[in-house]
Scaffold this motif. Structure first.
Motif, PDB file in Angstrom:
ATOM      1  N   ASN A   1      68.070   0.437  43.268  1.00 12.09           N
ATOM      2  CA  ASN A   1      67.305  -0.330  44.251  1.00 12.09           C
ATOM      3  C   ASN A   1      67.288   0.490  45.537  1.00 12.09           C
ATOM      4  O   ASN A   1      68.299   0.610  46.234  1.00 12.09           O
ATOM      5  CB  ASN A   1      67.962  -1.687  44.474  1.00 12.09           C
ATOM      6  CG  ASN A   1      67.195  -2.544  45.453  1.00 12.09           C
ATOM      7  OD1 ASN A   1      66.321  -2.074  46.168  1.00 12.09           O
ATOM      8  ND2 ASN A   1      67.538  -3.825  45.490  1.00 12.09           N
ATOM      9  N   CYS A   2      66.126   1.077  45.874  1.00 12.98           N
ATOM     10  CA  CYS A   2      66.017   1.960  47.049  1.00 12.98           C
ATOM     11  C   CYS A   2      66.440   1.251  48.330  1.00 12.98           C
ATOM     12  O   CYS A   2      67.175   1.810  49.141  1.00 12.98           O
ATOM     13  CB  CYS A   2      64.580   2.456  47.204  1.00 12.98           C
ATOM     14  SG  CYS A   2      64.053   3.601  45.919  1.00 12.98           S
ATOM     15  N   ILE A   3      65.991   0.017  48.522  1.00 10.89           N
ATOM     16  CA  ILE A   3      66.283  -0.705  49.755  1.00 10.89           C
ATOM     17  C   ILE A   3      67.789  -0.934  49.902  1.00 10.89           C
ATOM     18  O   ILE A   3      68.363  -0.718  50.959  1.00 10.89           O
ATOM     19  CB  ILE A   3      65.508  -2.032  49.797  1.00 10.89           C
ATOM     20  CG1 ILE A   3      64.006  -1.728  49.886  1.00 10.89           C
ATOM     21  CG2 ILE A   3      65.965  -2.896  50.960  1.00 10.89           C
ATOM     22  CD1 ILE A   3      63.123  -2.933  49.785  1.00 10.89           C
ATOM     23  N   ALA A   4      68.425  -1.345  48.809  1.00 18.46           N
ATOM     24  CA  ALA A   4      69.871  -1.583  48.850  1.00 18.46           C
ATOM     25  C   ALA A   4      70.616  -0.285  49.131  1.00 18.46           C
ATOM     26  O   ALA A   4      71.578  -0.259  49.924  1.00 18.46           O
ATOM     27  CB  ALA A   4      70.346  -2.206  47.553  1.00 18.46           C
ATOM     28  N   GLU A   5      70.202   0.813  48.498  1.00 14.76           N
ATOM     29  CA  GLU A   5      70.851   2.105  48.713  1.00 14.76           C
ATOM     30  C   GLU A   5      70.679   2.560  50.159  1.00 14.76           C
ATOM     31  O   GLU A   5      71.616   3.047  50.793  1.00 14.76           O
ATOM     32  CB  GLU A   5      70.287   3.166  47.763  1.00 14.76           C
ATOM     33  CG  GLU A   5      70.598   2.948  46.299  1.00 14.76           C
ATOM     34  CD  GLU A   5      72.088   2.997  46.003  1.00 14.76           C
ATOM     35  OE1 GLU A   5      72.839   3.689  46.738  1.00 14.76           O
ATOM     36  OE2 GLU A   5      72.513   2.346  45.040  1.00 14.76           O
ATOM     37  N   LEU A   6      69.467   2.407  50.693  1.00 10.34           N
ATOM     38  CA  LEU A   6      69.213   2.818  52.080  1.00 10.34           C
ATOM     39  C   LEU A   6      69.983   1.936  53.066  1.00 10.34           C
ATOM     40  O   LEU A   6      70.496   2.435  54.079  1.00 10.34           O
ATOM     41  CB  LEU A   6      67.720   2.787  52.383  1.00 10.34           C
ATOM     42  CG  LEU A   6      66.897   3.883  51.701  1.00 10.34           C
ATOM     43  CD1 LEU A   6      65.409   3.656  51.945  1.00 10.34           C
ATOM     44  CD2 LEU A   6      67.310   5.252  52.180  1.00 10.34           C
TER      45      LEU A   6
END
Length: 176
Positions: free
Chosen positions: A49-54
């Motif tokens: 999940n890009c948003i969670a990672e960022l």
């Protein structure tokens, strides 16, 4: 000879089949295709999940920045306290020097006043001596006139003789 070049991959293969294995290997890492820049394994593609990672990355950076700011703040406060202590010590030394200079100035003023009073007394003494000298000169002039008038009378030559003997004695005392 068979081996694996991908970390964590249990599959054994020959070197000549490396390219074909890397295309399908679930343990190779690659950059996220959505553009977040996160390195992911093919096996994790479904769970990434890009948003969670960022957000996680952002929180780590924020925490790191807060720690750095706190460290810098503490260092600056420590330096400021040190400078304050130094300035207080310096001020104390300067105050002591000022007090010493005031004391010296007071002594000098007292000495100057004493010298001025002494000078005034010396001038008064000189004026008194000059006055007495002028009076003596006037007395001598008067005595000379009296002697001349008495000498011309010729009736009393004794005071003239006495005046001349006084003059001689004065010369003798002055010479001695």
């Amino acid at each position: 000879m068979s081996f694996s070049l991908v970390l964590g991959c249990p599959v054994q293969f020959e070197r000549r089949h490396l390219d074909s294995h890397l295309a399908v290997c679930e343990h190779r890492s690659r950059e996220c295709p959505n553009g977040c820049g996160y390195a992911i394994l093919s096996a994790e593609d479904l769970h990434h999940n890009c948003i969670a990672e960022l957000r996680t990355e952002l929180e780590l950076l924020r925490s790191e920045m807060i720690c750095r700011v706190e460290e810098t703040k503490q260092e600056m406060e420590s330096r400021l306290d040190s400078q304050r202590r130094h300035m207080v010590q310096k001020e104390s030394l300067l105050q002591a020097e000022i007090e010493e200079l005031k004391s010296q100035m007071s002594r000098l003023l007292s000495d100057v006043r004493t010298l001025i009073a002494s000078e005034r007394q010396h001038r008064q003494d000189l004026e008194q001596a000059n006055l007495e000298q002028r009076e003596l000169i006037e007395l001598l002039k008067g005595a000379k006139r009296d002697c001349r008038t008495k000498t011309s009378d010729a009736s009393s030559s004794l005071p003239v003789t006495r005046l001349e003997s006084l003059k001689r004695r004065t010369r003798e005392v002055t010479i001695i």
